[in-house]
Design an enzyme around this catalytic site. Sequence first.
Site, PDB file in Angstrom:
ATOM      1  CB  SER A  49      42.417  44.711  44.901  1.00 14.04           C
ATOM      2  OG  SER A  49      42.070  44.043  43.091  1.00 14.04           O
ATOM      3  CD  GLU A  50      46.369  40.965  41.245  1.00 12.34           C
ATOM      4  OE1 GLU A  50      46.460  40.453  40.315  1.00 12.34           O
ATOM      5  OE2 GLU A  50      46.377  40.380  41.872  1.00 12.34           O
TER       6      GLU A  50
END
Length: 213
Positions: A49-50
């Site tokens: 997840s960024e």
Amino acid sequence: MTITKKLSRTEMAQRVAADIQEGAYVNLGIGAPTLVANYLGDKEVFLHSENGLLGMGPSPAPGEEDDDLINAGKQHVTLLTGGAFFHHADSFSMMRGGHLDIAVLGAFQVSVKGDLANWHTGAEGSIPAVGGAMDLATGARQVFVMMDHLTKTGESKLVPECTYPLTGIACVSRIYTDLAVLEVTPEGLKVVEICADIDFDELQKLSGVPLIK
């Protein structure tokens, strides 16, 4: 044309999950792509997840949510054994540096060449927010798009040229819609699988570009 059977969002996520190989490093974009996490089964897949997380698991059971454990879409997630947290800048270095095998993204339009438009429709008054989509589109080794085949007004999201602002050029590898799975090839969009109760000719009529059997 009446379509009585097509894939639900859940079934689309299951279809995408089936094509993710063991050992892959994968980013699931905001929205429907996050559902893919729930259908990977026993495969060892490293979800990124960024906002700085690697090693996400499926969605938590009701009542077991941790407000300190969310993905980039502000959804509650779980963390698998060995999962890691890191700085936002390090996360984007992973995305931009070619370290992710697959990014699964939503889309407003995909062109016959694999161009992607998924962050802004150009609608007056809307606030554009590209987030990390451009970084994923250019940095991931493969980009899988998960979207409805048609807009709410019945227009094809598969287009000769994107008319919305681009996220990436010639970046899409595969397209998963509620009607079909398509591969982006130098010759055009090849139909891998029809997922609705229609035949190839009917799928072609619903698509804004020529399809290849």
